[in-house]
Motif scaffolding. Structure first.
Motif, PDB file in Angstrom:
ATOM      1  N   HIS A  65     -34.052 -28.912 -24.672  1.00 10.52           N
ATOM      2  CA  HIS A  65     -34.360 -28.943 -23.318  1.00 10.52           C
ATOM      3  C   HIS A  65     -33.491 -28.287 -22.595  1.00 10.52           C
ATOM      4  N   THR A  66     -32.342 -28.768 -22.692  1.00  6.86           N
ATOM      5  CA  THR A  66     -31.142 -29.071 -21.198  1.00  6.86           C
ATOM      6  C   THR A  66     -31.173 -26.906 -21.090  1.00  6.86           C
ATOM      7  N   ALA A  67     -30.768 -26.038 -22.443  1.00  6.92           N
ATOM      8  CA  ALA A  67     -30.681 -24.815 -22.298  1.00  6.92           C
ATOM      9  C   ALA A  67     -32.151 -24.182 -21.025  1.00  6.92           C
ATOM     10  N   SER A  68     -32.466 -25.088 -22.054  1.00  5.99           N
ATOM     11  CA  SER A  68     -34.127 -24.263 -20.517  1.00  5.99           C
ATOM     12  C   SER A  68     -33.811 -24.600 -19.595  1.00  5.99           C
ATOM     13  N   LEU A  69     -33.750 -25.552 -19.786  1.00  3.20           N
ATOM     14  CA  LEU A  69     -33.566 -25.949 -18.086  1.00  3.20           C
ATOM     15  C   LEU A  69     -32.998 -24.902 -16.494  1.00  3.20           C
ATOM     16  N   ILE A  70     -31.731 -24.771 -18.355  1.00  7.32           N
ATOM     17  CA  ILE A  70     -30.787 -23.497 -17.482  1.00  7.32           C
ATOM     18  C   ILE A  70     -31.267 -22.415 -17.081  1.00  7.32           C
ATOM     19  N   HIS A  71     -31.444 -21.791 -18.181  1.00  3.14           N
ATOM     20  CA  HIS A  71     -32.254 -20.418 -17.580  1.00  3.14           C
ATOM     21  C   HIS A  71     -33.773 -20.346 -17.065  1.00  3.14           C
ATOM     22  N   ASP A  72     -34.565 -21.952 -17.200  1.00  6.39           N
ATOM     23  CA  ASP A  72     -35.709 -21.683 -16.009  1.00  6.39           C
ATOM     24  C   ASP A  72     -35.413 -21.525 -14.561  1.00  6.39           C
ATOM     25  N   ASP A  73     -34.014 -22.365 -13.923  1.00  8.81           N
ATOM     26  CA  ASP A  73     -33.738 -22.032 -13.018  1.00  8.81           C
ATOM     27  C   ASP A  73     -33.449 -20.584 -12.557  1.00  8.81           C
ATOM     28  N   VAL A  74     -32.912 -20.096 -13.663  1.00  3.34           N
ATOM     29  CA  VAL A  74     -32.071 -18.828 -13.124  1.00  3.34           C
ATOM     30  C   VAL A  74     -33.200 -17.842 -13.079  1.00  3.34           C
ATOM     31  N   ILE A  75     -34.234 -17.970 -13.775  1.00  9.23           N
ATOM     32  CA  ILE A  75     -35.679 -17.218 -13.729  1.00  9.23           C
ATOM     33  C   ILE A  75     -36.483 -17.459 -12.665  1.00  9.23           C
ATOM     34  N   ASP A  76     -36.714 -18.383 -12.658  1.00 10.93           N
ATOM     35  CA  ASP A  76     -37.257 -19.357 -11.109  1.00 10.93           C
ATOM     36  C   ASP A  76     -36.629 -19.488  -9.690  1.00 10.93           C
ATOM     37  N   GLU A  77     -34.885 -19.076 -10.019  1.00 11.50           N
ATOM     38  CA  GLU A  77     -33.999 -18.947  -8.489  1.00 11.50           C
ATOM     39  C   GLU A  77     -33.941 -20.068  -8.005  1.00 11.50           C
ATOM     40  N   SER A  78     -34.238 -21.105  -8.671  1.00  6.00           N
ATOM     41  CA  SER A  78     -33.799 -22.321  -8.429  1.00  6.00           C
ATOM     42  C   SER A  78     -32.288 -22.875  -7.322  1.00  6.00           C
ATOM     43  N   ASP A  79     -32.362 -23.484  -6.762  1.00  3.25           N
ATOM     44  CA  ASP A  79     -30.891 -23.594  -6.169  1.00  3.25           C
ATOM     45  C   ASP A  79     -30.082 -25.265  -6.602  1.00  3.25           C
ATOM     46  N   MET A  80     -32.118 -26.639  -7.153  1.00  3.85           N
ATOM     47  CA  MET A  80     -31.101 -27.417  -6.845  1.00  3.85           C
ATOM     48  C   MET A  80     -32.426 -27.939  -8.007  1.00  3.85           C
ATOM     49  N   ARG A  81     -31.723 -28.918  -9.036  1.00  2.00           N
ATOM     50  CA  ARG A  81     -32.043 -30.003  -9.685  1.00  2.00           C
ATOM     51  C   ARG A  81     -31.657 -31.075 -10.077  1.00  2.00           C
ATOM     52  N   ARG A  82     -32.464 -31.915  -9.779  1.00  2.00           N
ATOM     53  CA  ARG A  82     -32.173 -33.587  -9.744  1.00  2.00           C
ATOM     54  C   ARG A  82     -31.856 -34.067  -9.240  1.00  2.00           C
ATOM     55  N   GLY A  83     -31.607 -33.668  -7.709  1.00  2.00           N
ATOM     56  CA  GLY A  83     -30.589 -33.125  -6.609  1.00  2.00           C
ATOM     57  C   GLY A  83     -29.804 -32.979  -6.599  1.00  2.00           C
ATOM     58  N   GLU A 101     -27.190 -29.364  -7.611  1.00  2.00           N
ATOM     59  CA  GLU A 101     -26.934 -27.582  -7.521  1.00  2.00           C
ATOM     60  C   GLU A 101     -27.242 -27.542  -9.006  1.00  2.00           C
ATOM     61  N   THR A 102     -27.267 -26.410  -8.777  1.00  2.00           N
ATOM     62  CA  THR A 102     -27.956 -25.823 -10.467  1.00  2.00           C
ATOM     63  C   THR A 102     -26.640 -25.130 -11.204  1.00  2.00           C
ATOM     64  N   VAL A 103     -26.726 -25.203 -12.375  1.00  2.00           N
ATOM     65  CA  VAL A 103     -25.586 -24.535 -13.074  1.00  2.00           C
ATOM     66  C   VAL A 103     -25.116 -22.771 -12.447  1.00  2.00           C
ATOM     67  N   HIS A 104     -26.857 -22.287 -11.982  1.00  6.65           N
ATOM     68  CA  HIS A 104     -26.389 -20.302 -11.752  1.00  6.65           C
ATOM     69  C   HIS A 104     -25.415 -20.709  -9.752  1.00  6.65           C
ATOM     70  N   GLN A 105     -26.457 -21.880  -9.303  1.00  4.61           N
ATOM     71  CA  GLN A 105     -26.192 -21.790  -8.060  1.00  4.61           C
ATOM     72  C   GLN A 105     -24.554 -22.035  -7.779  1.00  4.61           C
ATOM     73  N   LEU A 106     -24.266 -22.431  -8.982  1.00  3.53           N
ATOM     74  CA  LEU A 106     -22.622 -23.243  -8.493  1.00  3.53           C
ATOM     75  C   LEU A 106     -21.634 -21.840  -9.213  1.00  3.53           C
ATOM     76  N   TYR A 107     -22.420 -21.337 -10.639  1.00  7.13           N
ATOM     77  CA  TYR A 107     -20.706 -20.685 -10.973  1.00  7.13           C
ATOM     78  C   TYR A 107     -21.936 -18.848 -11.311  1.00  7.13           C
ATOM     79  N   GLY A 108     -23.113 -19.161 -10.923  1.00  6.18           N
ATOM     80  CA  GLY A 108     -23.481 -17.511 -10.959  1.00  6.18           C
ATOM     81  C   GLY A 108     -24.626 -17.548 -11.976  1.00  6.18           C
ATOM     82  N   THR A 109     -25.232 -16.477 -11.693  1.00  5.75           N
ATOM     83  CA  THR A 109     -26.813 -16.312 -12.644  1.00  5.75           C
ATOM     84  C   THR A 109     -25.281 -15.682 -14.140  1.00  5.75           C
TER      85      THR A 109
END
Length: 425
Positions: A183-201, A203-211
């Protein structure tokens, strides 16, 4: 006889059996009494003590100085230890306490299991790469409801009771960990696809470390979970969970290929929702029952429970995308529609409003067209019909629990359905 109806959604009578108390009150049940009962039943069940106090009828009228408690068991059921499943009970949320159902209370029975899971999650990722460890800490540390592993634990204990298994197996616990990793792996990928900057308050992984790192981190967690899955050495469960990872990709492809397509049908939407949400929940609940050693009939019913609960959850999420504020959602309202992802409320509204088709097919190129489309969805019955669909799937989920013995665990599984629908009440 006190009978409560809840949105025409039939609940199997729970281990509490709070009916036929002999009073005529429509007053709310004492939720603390319910919680204490559930915890007591849990402790009794785990210790193997099945005294006749396991099913009691509690009269919780606030105007009574003393509460009356009656046993609802017959001599035959007292001797056999487990009562047969009685007819479904219909609950009415309007006549219940206005206090919303709490996930904390629902998961109280498996709180120790979830605490152990939280301690193990980061160690399962491995310490080979500091960046991956940091990414894992970021996503796991962000919290989350842990709904999927909680369902694994609840179904595990509810089905283990059928065959007299007193404690969870190592396989049960590892399955819950694998499910949360996937589930967590899918969330990381979803945030990349959706270009989301925040999750659960946070910063997302891709926002911190890059796509690039985010995609690789998600890939790594999928691979690591697959490795642990293979070590369970149960071919049926391996095939079941492996299909989920395939379903994730299929769901994303289906969604990407149907953006702004006003001819998408409800069945297509449900298939996509199954791939993206319900597949993992269904595999979680069925896998848990397989490791309990129950027969195929029970496992199949647990699959149907997870599938319909997952579909109901997705439909409710899609309704909230229109009914909640940007602050509540953590993203702009109507964001799915803005991206061309047509969900149940939109599909229903399209059947009654030609103007909505024009706005969608224009891809909201004019200022204010998105806001107009959102109002059309709300005003042409899209929300109401989607709510009915969510309740229909919830009803099917409840029906699938009738094969389980009466217990506090089954009560919590039923409560999950109620919690979901309360989000749109």
């Amino acid at each position: 006889m006190m009978l409560m109806s809840w949105h025409n959604l039939e609940f199997g009578r729970t281990g509490l059996d709070l009916v036929a108390c002999g009073c005529s009150s429509n007053s709310s049940f004492d939720r603390f009494s319910v919680k204490n009962y559930a915890e007591g039943a849990y402790r009794c069940g785990r210790s193997g003590r099945r005294g006749h106090g396991a099913r009691k009828l509690v009269c919780c009228r606030g105007d009574l100085a003393k509460r009356r408690v009656f046993s609802t068991r017959t001599p035959e059921t007292l001797l056999n230890g487990i009562a047969p499943s009685p007819p479904p009970l219909v609950l009415d949320a309007k006549k219940e306490s206005k206090s919303p159902t709490s996930l904390t209370n629902l998961f109280q029975l498996v709180a120790d299991d979830l605490q152990a899971l939280n301690k193990n999650l980061q160690s399962l990722v491995g310490a080979e790469n500091p960046v991956l460890m940091s990414a894992a800490e970021q996503i796991f540390g962000a919290g989350g409801k842990r709904m999927r592993p909680a369902l694994v634990f609840l179904v595990s204990r509810a089905t283990a009771d059928i065959i007299g298994l007193k404690e969870l197996t190592t396989e049960h616990r590892r399955l819950a960990e694998i499910i949360e990793m996937i589930h967590t792996a899918s969330l990381i990928h979803d945030d990349v696809i959706d270009e989301s900057d925040m999750r659960r308050g946070k910063e997302t992984v891709h926002q911190l470390y890059g796509t690039r790192v985010a995609v690789l981190a998600g890939d790594f967690m999928f691979a690591q979970s697959s490795w642990y899955l293979a070590n369970l050495e149960n071919l049926e469960v391996i095939k079941l969970i492996s299909q989920v990872i395939k379903d994730f990709a299929s769901g994303e492809i289906k969604q990407a290929s149907s953006l702004f397509d006003c001819d998408v049908e409800l069945d297509e939407y449900l298939v996509k929702s199954y791939y993206k949400t319900a597949s993992l929940i269904a595999a979680s609940t069925k896998g848990a029952s397989i490791f309990s050693g129950v027969d195929n009939g029970v496992s199949d019913q647990m699959y149907q429970y997870g599938k319909n609960l997952g579909l109901s959850f997705q439909i409710v999420d899609d309704i909230l995308d229109f009914t909640q504020s940007a602050e509540q959602l953590g993203k702009p309202a109507g964001s799915d529609l803005a991206k061309g992802n047509l969900t149940a409320p939109v599909i229903f509204a399209l059947e009654r409003e030609p103007k909505l088709r024009e706005l969608i097919e224009s891809e909201f190129c004019e200022t204010g067209s998105l806001d107009e489309a959102i109002e059309l969805v709300k005003g042409r019955g899209g929300i109401e019909r989607a709510r009915d669909l969510a309740k229909e799937k919830a009803d099917l989920a409840i029906q699938s629990l009738q094969c389980l013995p009466l217990s506090a665990f089954r009560l919590s599984l039923e409560g999950m359905v109620k919690y979901n629908l309360e989000r749109i009440d």
